[in-house]
Design a protein around this motif. Structure first.
Motif, short mmCIF file in Angstrom:
data_model
loop_
_atom_site.label_atom_id
_atom_site.label_comp_id
_atom_site.label_asym_id
_atom_site.label_seq_id
_atom_site.Cartn_x
_atom_site.Cartn_y
_atom_site.Cartn_z
N SER A 1 62.02 -34.87 -57.96
CA SER A 1 61.84 -35.93 -56.81
C SER A 1 61.84 -34.84 -55.53
O SER A 1 61.56 -35.47 -54.42
CB SER A 1 62.81 -36.89 -56.77
N ARG A 2 62.38 -33.64 -55.72
CA ARG A 2 62.29 -32.61 -54.38
C ARG A 2 63.52 -33.20 -53.46
O ARG A 2 63.17 -32.88 -52.24
CB ARG A 2 60.90 -32.41 -53.68
N THR A 3 64.72 -33.37 -53.81
CA THR A 3 65.56 -33.98 -53.01
C THR A 3 66.71 -32.98 -53.03
O THR A 3 67.53 -32.91 -52.22
CB THR A 3 66.30 -35.35 -53.61
N GLY A 4 66.42 -31.77 -53.90
CA GLY A 4 67.83 -30.90 -54.16
C GLY A 4 68.67 -31.38 -55.06
O GLY A 4 69.72 -30.60 -55.41
N VAL A 5 68.30 -32.54 -55.93
CA VAL A 5 69.36 -33.08 -57.06
C VAL A 5 68.50 -33.36 -58.12
O VAL A 5 67.38 -33.86 -58.00
CB VAL A 5 70.10 -34.27 -56.29
N VAL A 6 69.05 -32.83 -59.32
CA VAL A 6 68.44 -33.28 -60.43
C VAL A 6 68.15 -34.64 -60.79
O VAL A 6 69.33 -35.10 -60.74
CB VAL A 6 68.96 -32.16 -61.76
N GLU A 7 67.16 -35.19 -60.95
CA GLU A 7 66.84 -36.61 -61.32
C GLU A 7 67.05 -36.74 -62.66
O GLU A 7 66.10 -36.32 -63.50
CB GLU A 7 65.84 -37.17 -60.62
N SER A 8 67.77 -37.71 -63.49
CA SER A 8 67.68 -38.15 -64.75
C SER A 8 66.57 -38.98 -65.15
O SER A 8 66.26 -40.13 -64.55
CB SER A 8 68.93 -38.65 -65.29
N ASN A 9 65.84 -38.76 -66.19
CA ASN A 9 65.01 -39.60 -66.93
C ASN A 9 63.79 -39.94 -65.98
O ASN A 9 63.40 -41.10 -65.88
CB ASN A 9 65.45 -40.91 -67.55
N ALA A 10 63.39 -38.74 -65.20
CA ALA A 10 62.30 -39.01 -64.07
C ALA A 10 60.94 -39.09 -65.02
O ALA A 10 60.61 -38.86 -65.86
CB ALA A 10 62.25 -37.77 -63.34
N ILE A 11 60.14 -40.02 -64.30
CA ILE A 11 58.77 -40.15 -64.97
C ILE A 11 57.65 -39.16 -64.11
O ILE A 11 58.21 -38.48 -63.21
CB ILE A 11 58.21 -41.68 -64.67
N ASN A 12 56.50 -39.04 -64.80
CA ASN A 12 55.50 -38.20 -64.43
C ASN A 12 56.05 -36.57 -64.10
O ASN A 12 55.59 -35.99 -63.21
CB ASN A 12 55.08 -38.78 -62.94
N LYS A 13 56.79 -36.24 -65.05
CA LYS A 13 57.42 -35.07 -65.11
C LYS A 13 56.46 -33.75 -65.51
O LYS A 13 56.15 -32.55 -65.14
CB LYS A 13 58.50 -34.61 -65.98
#
Length: 680
Positions: free
Chosen positions: A139-151
């Motif tokens: 998501s380019r926020t500086g934080v790893v996002e769990s279970n993101a879609i469209n990876k």
């Protein structure tokens, strides 16, 4: 549950859920491991017991069982939940959450005879559900996002998704040695900050790993461009294990019970280039070993796509941070007075000044030609990067030995045959401020490089450097015509200065026509005996009368003006400029053979430090006690809020075919605009 034909079409065209086909048999139970977020498509037709004509299906509470059919062709048998086996029916099972134990979910397929009353056989399917997710800052926020879609896709723009990878080209490790990414280990804790975090989350019973294994892997095509480290249990640098890279394409992840998390760090090894579009993919795959004697087969794969951050140039309109200049103490063309003037200007601009001593520059004063400053950026980190030109003269070692360091990266491109021309020096590399052209935004500006006139086949910047610049994508290059100059650099006829209005800048172009017009006006005012080069002693003075009577001056000026006007048209078209965005700076050139050099110090070849301009002192005709060239330039630039300081570089730079811009270099502040928000 039933889905009608319209829903069926809708589901198949919008559903992104992965499916795994599983075959069941009435002869023995089947066992399968499924990953949360995927579906199991059960083949109820592949092993039908003899005499069976229909079936029904039921699952335990942790499952969602769906029967998909076309009501125009198939209906369930009357008053039952049974389905004819000779119909086009699909059974899909989804899971609600991870299993707490192996085989804790069950599906039963019951087969019936023609009467619908006789149970012929049951087929049992035991399902274990694992949660597996490979996650990064998509998501380019500086934080790893769990279970993101469209990876698995990387998209541009403010609504885009996809992780960013930095080329780890600085040196956070020991002060001697190469860039950090030249070593297959983590060199310091600061080094970790340049890497991109990658987290593998698992949730499920450990018993799954009795006949399954989880593997992190990379393709052989991407392996030379990224390296991955696995973080151990302690903070010691020795606990960061190198697990993926050019010599390691896969890594088996240790088993976990319940919720488990593995932390990885990805390191960029290569910038986008002619043979590399900048995208790399990292995968994790769950593999099943059905028996000891057979190879493993994949059950599930999760993928994260990274884009390697491009190298980004900064224009004159960005805040100056540090000035670099060489000290030349020996010989006739020392630059001691020039250095003093630059020091004063740096203080006015509140800018750090770094002087490269002669022992390091080895008599090479052209520091602009040696290197260009830019930067790289990810959501979690940004640092400057110096681009070292392939010119390889006295300053050859300076960028690598003196500028490369903690949070200061280095990159270079050199032709394999070692052949370079003057056009490969980085005085021939510039960048416009941000512009919008016919609705198309270039929020990071556009790179400018000098080349030869179309069809002339003369000097060009070497392909390996041009390819690198084009491959970065975020500052699409514009090729100008600079080969008409003896040295051949774009900074000899153009510069950009900040402005408070319009586009936020003005393009300055050297103009023989404007210079001749000014000189003719002064001649008509009765100052024909005023002379260029007054007070330079060893250089002969040239009066306006003599200069304007020289036919070669007019013919040379006509040729040079036509060359600059060709570039003027390109710049107006490619940068979306109007004449009001351009200021003509009076300047004369003379032809030496078929190429041109500046007759007097080239005023567009200036250093821009915010509102403070360091301009080559032109030594023009003195009118009313003032140099008329300086007065003219002040009248053009000071209304923009700019402060003009004219610096004498005549004997230290000008007569050696260069000026202030050629002899200085500026590292500037990065853009606040994030490059990934561009729509290339």
């Amino acid at each position: 549950m039933r889905r009608r034909a319209a829903n069926l079409v809708h589901v198949f065209f919008t559903m992104t859920t992965k499916q795994r086909v599983v075959r069941v048999s009435a002869e023995q139970p089947s066992y399968v491991v499924c990953v949360l977020g995927t579906e199991i498509s059960i083949d109820v037709h592949g092993s039908v017991p003899k005499g069976a004509t229909s079936f029904d299906i039921r699952g335990t509470s942790g499952l969602r069982v769906t029967v998909i059919y076309n009501p125009k062709l198939t209906m369930p048998l009357e008053s039952t939940t049974r389905w004819p086996l000779d119909s086009d029916v699909e059974v899909v099972v989804a899971l609600n959450g991870p299993s707490s134990a192996v085989n804790d979910n069950k599906v039963r397929v019951s087969y019936y005879g023609p009467t619908g009353e006789t149970l012929i056989a049951n087929a049992l399917l035991y399902i274990t559900c694992m949660a597996i997710s490979l996650d990064a800052d998509t998501s380019r926020t500086g934080v790893v996002e769990s279970n993101a879609i469209n990876k698995t896709k990387w998209t541009w723009g403010p609504n885009g998704e996809g992780a960013v990878l930095l080329v780890n080209c600085d040196r956070d490790g020991p002060s001697s040695g190469n860039m950090d990414n030249a070593y297959p280990y983590v060199r310091s804790h600061s080094d970790l900050q340049d890497l991109s975090l990658l987290i593998l989350n698992t949730h499920g019973p450990a018993g799954v790993f009795d006949n399954h294994k989880l593997v992190l892997h990379i393709s052989m095509f991407d392996a030379a461009r990224v390296r991955v480290f696995h973080a151990g249990d302690s903070a010691s640098l020795s606990n960061y294990e190198h697990v993926l890279g050019s010599d390691r394409l896969s890594y088996t992840v240790g088993r976990t019970d319940g919720k488990g998390q593995h932390t990885f760090y990805a390191e960029g090894l290569a910038f986008p280039d002619a043979d590399f579009k900048g995208l790399v993919s990292l995968h994790t795959t769950l593999l099943e070993h059905s028996s000891q004697n057979s190879p493993a087969t994949p059950v599930f794969t999760d993928t994260v796509v990274f884009r390697v951050a491009p190298w980004i140039m900064t224009p004159n309109t960005q805040k100056p941070l540090e000035i670099f200049v060489c000290s030349i103490e020996r010989g006739l063309n020392t630059n001691e007075k020039f250095l003093e003037a630059v020091k004063v200007l740096a203080e006015k601009a509140n800018c750090k000044l770094t002087i490269c001593p002669e022992v390091e520059n080895r008599g090479d004063r052209w520091i602009q030609d040696e290197m260009e400053f830019g930067y790289v950026e990810a959501p979690h980190k940004s640092f400057p990067v110096v681009f070292d030109s392939p010119r390889n003269r006295g300053l050859k070692e300076f960028p690598f030995k003196r500028i490369l360091g903690p949070d200061f990266g280095y990159v270079t491109r050199e032709p394999k045959n070692g052949r370079v021309s003057s056009l490969d020096s980085f005085g021939n590399l510039d960048i416009s401020p941000p512009v919008t052209v016919k609705g198309k935004a270039y929020p990071l500006g556009r790179i400018l490089i000098g080349s030869s006139f179309p069809g002339s086949g003369s000097r060009k910047m070497v392909k390996i450097v041009r390819d690198f610049l084009y491959a970065q994508r975020v500052q699409p290059p514009i090729e100008l015509y600079s080969d008409w100059l003896t040295v051949g650099h774009v900074d000899e006829f153009l510069s950009f200065v900040p402005a408070p209005d319009r586009k936020g800048f003005r393009l300055l172009l050297a103009s023989p026509a404007a210079c001749l017009k000014l000189f003719k006006e002064k001649q008509k005012e009765g100052y024909g005996n005023a002379a260029l080069f007054e007070g330079l002693g060893r250089l002969g003075r040239i009066t306006l009368n003599k200069l304007l009577a020289d036919k070669l001056v007019h013919s040379d000026s006509k040729f040079v003006q036509s060359c600059i006007d060709w570039n003027r048209s390109i710049l107006k078209r490619e940068l979306g400029l109007s004449e009001r965005d351009i200021i003509d700076i009076p300047q004369l050139f003379t032809l030496e053979g078929s190429t041109a050099t500046a007759l007097f110090p080239d005023m567009v070849n200036m250093i821009v430090l915010g509102k403070h301009l360091g301009i080559p002192k032109p030594f023009g005709p003195i009118v009313h006690g003032q140099c008329c060239l300086e007065e003219n330039v002040r009248s053009l630039l000071e209304p923009l809020g700019l402060a003009c300081t004219f610096i004498d570089d005549f004997f230290s730079y000008h007569i050696l075919s260069g000026e202030i811009h050629c002899g200085t270099n500026v590292c500037r502040e990065a853009f606040s605009f994030h490059w990934w928000n561009i729509m290339p």
